[in-house]
Design a protein around this motif. Sequence first.
Motif, PDB file in Angstrom:
ATOM      1  N   SER A  33       0.838  -1.197   0.000  1.00 41.31           N
ATOM      2  CA  SER A  33       0.000   0.000   0.000  1.00 41.31           C
ATOM      3  C   SER A  33       0.878   1.254   0.000  1.00 41.31           C
ATOM      4  O   SER A  33       2.049   1.205   0.373  1.00 41.31           O
ATOM      5  CB  SER A  33      -0.938   0.018   1.210  1.00 41.31           C
ATOM      6  N   GLU A  35       0.451   5.350   1.232  1.00 41.65           N
ATOM      7  CA  GLU A  35      -0.365   6.333   1.940  1.00 41.65           C
ATOM      8  C   GLU A  35       0.159   7.729   1.657  1.00 41.65           C
ATOM      9  O   GLU A  35       1.366   7.969   1.742  1.00 41.65           O
ATOM     10  CB  GLU A  35      -0.325   6.091   3.448  1.00 41.65           C
ATOM     11  N   THR A  37      -0.341  11.618   3.005  1.00 46.38           N
ATOM     12  CA  THR A  37      -0.950  12.519   3.974  1.00 46.38           C
ATOM     13  C   THR A  37      -1.205  13.832   3.249  1.00 46.38           C
ATOM     14  O   THR A  37      -0.280  14.445   2.702  1.00 46.38           O
ATOM     15  CB  THR A  37      -0.035  12.743   5.188  1.00 46.38           C
ATOM     16  N   LYS A  47      -5.454  10.802   5.350  1.00 48.80           N
ATOM     17  CA  LYS A  47      -4.553   9.901   4.642  1.00 48.80           C
ATOM     18  C   LYS A  47      -5.361   9.322   3.489  1.00 48.80           C
ATOM     19  O   LYS A  47      -6.493   8.879   3.679  1.00 48.80           O
ATOM     20  CB  LYS A  47      -4.082   8.756   5.532  1.00 48.80           C
ATOM     21  N   VAL A  49      -5.198   6.244   1.191  1.00 48.09           N
ATOM     22  CA  VAL A  49      -4.515   4.954   1.204  1.00 48.09           C
ATOM     23  C   VAL A  49      -4.843   4.215  -0.087  1.00 48.09           C
ATOM     24  O   VAL A  49      -6.010   3.926  -0.361  1.00 48.09           O
ATOM     25  CB  VAL A  49      -4.926   4.106   2.427  1.00 48.09           C
ATOM     26  N   GLU A  51      -4.575   0.824  -2.005  1.00 46.36           N
ATOM     27  CA  GLU A  51      -4.467  -0.561  -1.550  1.00 46.36           C
ATOM     28  C   GLU A  51      -4.224  -1.509  -2.710  1.00 46.36           C
ATOM     29  O   GLU A  51      -4.696  -1.271  -3.815  1.00 46.36           O
ATOM     30  CB  GLU A  51      -5.745  -0.927  -0.793  1.00 46.36           C
TER      31      GLU A  51
END
Length: 125
Positions: A33, A35, A37, A47, A49, A51
Motif C-alpha cells: 500500500s 499512503e 498525507t 490519509k 490509502v 491498496e
Amino acid sequence: MLKEFNDLEWHDARLEKITIDRYNSDKVKNVDSIELTIKWPSQSKNKIVFENVYQANLNMNFGVIAEDSIYIAHIKEESKEAELIKDKWIKLYKGIENLICFEIVTNTTNSNIQIFAMSFSIVEL
C-alpha cells in the motif's frame, strides 16, 4: 470510485508525506500500500490509502523549499502503462482487470506521481 476520487478538493491541497508499506503479514495476499498525507485547503488532514498497489512511478523533483501543493489529481481512465501491467499479471491474477491508474501532479515541484492500485480509501486524521 472514479467520481469519489476525482471530486476531492485536490487543487491547492498540500502533499505532506508519502509512506510505502511493503510488509506482508499473512504471506497469502498482496498487501502493498501507499499512503499520502494530504492537508486540504480547508486545513483538515486525511490519509489517502492506495491498496493492493502493483506499481508506482514517482517522478518527483526535490530541492524546493516550500510546501508542495497539488495542481491536479485524477483517475486516468486510459493508461498504456496500466494496460502493460495488466498484461504482465493477467496469467497469475484474473482480478487485475480492475487495476486503476491514480495520477497526482504537483504545482510547486512539477512532480508526477502515478499509482497503479486496485482501490483507495480515505482515513481521517
